[in-house]
Motif scaffolding. Structure first.
Motif, PDB file in Angstrom:
ATOM      1  N   GLY A  15       0.812  -1.214   0.000  1.00 41.61           N
ATOM      2  CA  GLY A  15       0.000   0.000   0.000  1.00 41.61           C
ATOM      3  C   GLY A  15       0.845   1.263   0.000  1.00 41.61           C
ATOM      4  N   ILE A  16       1.948   1.259   0.744  1.00 43.10           N
ATOM      5  CA  ILE A  16       2.847   2.415   0.768  1.00 43.10           C
ATOM      6  C   ILE A  16       3.486   2.624  -0.603  1.00 43.10           C
ATOM      7  CG2 ILE A  16       5.019   3.301   1.727  1.00 43.10           C
ATOM      8  CD1 ILE A  16       4.195   2.082   4.403  1.00 43.10           C
ATOM      9  N   GLU A  17       3.804   1.522  -1.271  1.00 41.01           N
ATOM     10  CA  GLU A  17       4.370   1.637  -2.620  1.00 41.01           C
ATOM     11  C   GLU A  17       3.351   2.249  -3.579  1.00 41.01           C
ATOM     12  OE1 GLU A  17       6.507  -1.168  -6.049  1.00 41.01           O
ATOM     13  OE2 GLU A  17       5.926  -2.022  -4.104  1.00 41.01           O
ATOM     14  N   ASN A  18       2.089   1.822  -3.459  1.00 46.16           N
ATOM     15  CA  ASN A  18       1.038   2.398  -4.309  1.00 46.16           C
ATOM     16  C   ASN A  18       0.812   3.874  -3.981  1.00 46.16           C
ATOM     17  OD1 ASN A  18       0.588  -0.082  -5.559  1.00 46.16           O
ATOM     18  ND2 ASN A  18      -0.999  -0.680  -4.100  1.00 46.16           N
ATOM     19  N   LEU A  19       0.862   4.195  -2.695  1.00 45.89           N
ATOM     20  CA  LEU A  19       0.727   5.589  -2.282  1.00 45.89           C
ATOM     21  C   LEU A  19       1.858   6.430  -2.861  1.00 45.89           C
ATOM     22  CD1 LEU A  19      -0.504   7.873  -0.546  1.00 45.89           C
ATOM     23  CD2 LEU A  19       0.819   7.003   1.388  1.00 45.89           C
ATOM     24  N   CYS A  20       3.073   5.909  -2.806  1.00 48.18           N
ATOM     25  CA  CYS A  20       4.230   6.627  -3.362  1.00 48.18           C
ATOM     26  C   CYS A  20       4.078   6.829  -4.869  1.00 48.18           C
ATOM     27  CB  CYS A  20       5.513   5.867  -3.057  1.00 48.18           C
ATOM     28  SG  CYS A  20       5.983   5.890  -1.312  1.00 48.18           S
ATOM     29  N   ASN A  21       3.567   5.822  -5.555  1.00 50.71           N
ATOM     30  CA  ASN A  21       3.354   5.948  -6.998  1.00 50.71           C
ATOM     31  C   ASN A  21       2.362   7.070  -7.305  1.00 50.71           C
ATOM     32  OD1 ASN A  21       5.107   3.856  -7.629  1.00 50.71           O
ATOM     33  ND2 ASN A  21       3.511   2.299  -7.608  1.00 50.71           N
ATOM     34  N   ASP A  22       1.280   7.139  -6.517  1.00 50.19           N
ATOM     35  CA  ASP A  22       0.286   8.185  -6.738  1.00 50.19           C
ATOM     36  C   ASP A  22       0.839   9.561  -6.380  1.00 50.19           C
ATOM     37  OD1 ASP A  22      -1.489   6.275  -7.586  1.00 50.19           O
ATOM     38  OD2 ASP A  22      -2.545   6.116  -5.676  1.00 50.19           O
ATOM     39  N   LEU A  23       1.749   9.598  -5.416  1.00 53.75           N
ATOM     40  CA  LEU A  23       2.402  10.868  -5.053  1.00 53.75           C
ATOM     41  C   LEU A  23       3.551  11.207  -5.984  1.00 53.75           C
ATOM     42  CD1 LEU A  23       2.565  10.442  -1.150  1.00 53.75           C
ATOM     43  CD2 LEU A  23       1.113  12.043  -2.413  1.00 53.75           C
TER      44      LEU A  23
END
Length: 321
Positions: A137-145
């Motif tokens: 989830g943190i990786e996906n959050l980073c991608n969106d950011l």
């Protein structure tokens, strides 16, 4: 329906039209003004006679401005001057009162965050089995950011969320953290991170707080870890000093990498390294080993001095040849 200036003008025209003929002396002139700037001239108070014998009656009325909010409007009735006075009366109007609460709260309402949006954001990234945002989830959050997971901004985000450990954001950390940041969207997080990083460059106390947080963030809390593994410490030192790298950082980290027997960094050593960087400068000449520095700093300075002496000796040999 709310009132506007045209409503007052229409009423005024109706009043004038309904005035009987022959009573022109008693007709009232109705002036309607809305002022948004303070007037510089004194007011004519209610029923106060001016120099030409005018009597003024000032009445406050309410109207709606273009924001749909109530404003103060004055209707000033003036009688015809007495005989012998040819001057046209000069009307003075009271300034509007302070901005109504509805307008003063307009900016505040825009900055309010929505708990429902924050919760939706959390649910979007949280793990399917656990009520927390984990590595994926943190990786996906980073991608969106539009950030790399090892970006300095991700460390700043974790600091603002007060995350207790790496690769994990609990729901309470995420929700309360975004509330404190006053944002509830990806775009808002991006903007806030830029603002915070700009502040960190100017505010040394804020940076020190981030620096201390970084040590705690790197520990494995579940195992009760109290000493930061050296390899993790090296990564985090490089990360936290992304925007303000001390002159001796590279040599310090190289020393740690060359000495595998140094297995961990205690909290005191981590905290004192920031003072060490500020105190010794680049050439280490101001370092005093009689001071209460951690022994690891003594070993590092000794190693660096040996390297300098060896280089001097080699240069002397070359010059003799």
């Amino acid at each position: 329906m709310g009132h506007c200036l045209s409503c007052f003008k229409t009423q005024a025209n109706a009043d004038i039209t309904s005035t009987p003929h022959g009573k022109k002396d008693e007709m009232t002139e109705i002036a309607v003004t809305v002022s948004v700037f303070p007037q510089q001239e004194p007011l004519l108070h209610e029923n106060e006679n001016n120099s030409c014998g005018y009597r003024n009656n000032v009445h406050n009325a309410n109207t709606l401005n273009t924001f749909g909010e109530q404003s103060s409007v004055e209707i000033v009735n003036t009688q015809k001057p007495s005989q012998g006075c040819e001057k046209t009366p000069k009307l003075f109007y009271q300034k509007l009162p302070s901005i109504p609460r509805t307008m003063s709260s307009l900016g505040a309402s825009e900055s309010r965050t929505s708990d429902s949006k924050i919760n939706q954001l959390f649910d979007h990234y949280k793990d399917s089995l656990e009520d927390a945002i984990l590595a994926e989830g943190i990786e996906n959050l980073c991608n969106d950011l539009q950030l790399s997971p090892d970006d300095f901004k991700v460390l700043v985000l974790a600091w603002k969320l007060n995350a207790s450990q790496m690769c994990r954001f609990t729901k309470s950390e995420f929700v309360q953290g975004l509330r404190n940041m006053k944002t509830d969207s990806i775009k808002g997080i991006q903007n806030k991170l830029n603002e915070i990083i700009a502040e960190l460059k100017k505010d040394t106390e804020q940076f020190k707080d981030l620096y201390r947080f970084t040590f705690k963030f790197g520990l494995e809390v579940s195992t009760g870890q109290r000493i930061l593994p050296t390899d993790i410490a090296i990564v985090l030192w490089r990360l936290v000093f992304t925007n303000n790298e001390p002159p001796i950082l590279d040599r310090w980290l190289l020393y740690l990498e060359k000495n595998p027997h140094i297995r961990g960094i205690p909290k005191d050593t981590w905290y004192m390294f920031l003072n060490f960087c500020e105190f010794v400068g680049e050439d280490l000449s101001s370092y005093d080993d009689t001071e209460a520095w951690p022994s690891l700093f003594d070993d590092f300075v000794e190693y660096e001095n040996d390297q300098v002496n060896q280089n001097v000796s080699k240069n002397d040999i070359k010059m003799q040849d």
